[in-house]
Design a protein around this motif. Structure first.
Motif, short mmCIF file in Angstrom:
data_model
loop_
_atom_site.label_atom_id
_atom_site.label_comp_id
_atom_site.label_asym_id
_atom_site.label_seq_id
_atom_site.Cartn_x
_atom_site.Cartn_y
_atom_site.Cartn_z
N ARG A 52 0.83 -1.20 -0.08
CA ARG A 52 -0.12 0.01 0.02
C ARG A 52 0.82 1.24 -0.12
O ARG A 52 0.66 2.20 -0.88
CB ARG A 52 -1.22 0.00 1.09
CG ARG A 52 -2.14 -1.05 1.17
CD ARG A 52 -3.25 -0.93 1.99
NE ARG A 52 -2.45 -1.30 3.52
CZ ARG A 52 -2.66 -2.67 3.67
NH1 ARG A 52 -2.92 -3.35 2.90
NH2 ARG A 52 -1.98 -2.93 4.97
N ARG A 55 2.05 2.00 -3.25
CA ARG A 55 0.96 2.39 -4.15
C ARG A 55 0.79 3.91 -3.94
O ARG A 55 0.49 4.65 -4.95
CB ARG A 55 -0.33 1.59 -4.07
CG ARG A 55 -0.09 0.28 -4.51
CD ARG A 55 -1.37 -0.52 -4.56
NE ARG A 55 -2.08 -0.13 -5.78
CZ ARG A 55 -3.51 -0.25 -5.86
NH1 ARG A 55 -3.92 -0.98 -4.90
NH2 ARG A 55 -4.20 -0.04 -6.91
N PRO A 74 8.45 2.73 -6.05
CA PRO A 74 7.17 2.47 -6.92
C PRO A 74 7.53 2.78 -8.39
O PRO A 74 8.34 3.88 -8.67
CB PRO A 74 6.28 3.64 -6.32
CG PRO A 74 7.06 4.68 -5.41
CD PRO A 74 8.29 4.05 -5.27
#
Length: 123
Positions: A52, A55, A74
């Motif tokens: 998470r 993201r 990321p």
């Protein structure tokens, strides 16, 4: 959801509703914060929180026995390109003559099958 950082402090992750706007601001901000160190064991046990965080644009450094092992960053998402901008990029492209292209392709490519591509496969 909480991510337990190396110093045993808890860092609250932003909620999913704020993720998209927060990601754009976070990834474009100059002087991004230092990556969070996460042990391999902690990553395995709480990979959902790390995922998470990725993201949401966070960076992590995986450690093994206190030694830095890998950087996890990321992938930057593709941005939307407005139609007018895309049209402007192709405005200077040369015009395509379909008949000439078809003739060139027919000259170079033989579209007759000489061998059965499925021969010997048992199909």
């Amino acid at each position: 959801m909480y991510l337990i950082a190396r110093s045993i402090t808890r860092v609250a992750a932003p909620t999913h509703a704020r993720t998209t706007a927060w990601y754009a601001v976070y990834m474009s901000a100059p002087g991004m914060p230092q990556p969070t160190e996460v042990s391999v064991r902690q990553f395995v046990n709480d990979s959902g929180a790390v995922t998470r965080g990725l993201r949401e644009g966070r960076q992590y450094v995986l450690t093994l026995n206190g030694e830095q092992l890998a950087e996890v960053t990321p992938i930057r998402r593709h941005r939307f390109v407005p139609t007018s901008q895309a049209q402007a990029m192709f405005a200077t492209a040369p015009a395509l003559d379909y008949a000439e292209l078809r003739h060139d392709l027919d000259t170079i490519i033989d579209d007759e099958l000489t061998d059965d591509p499925l021969d010997g496969t048992g199909l």
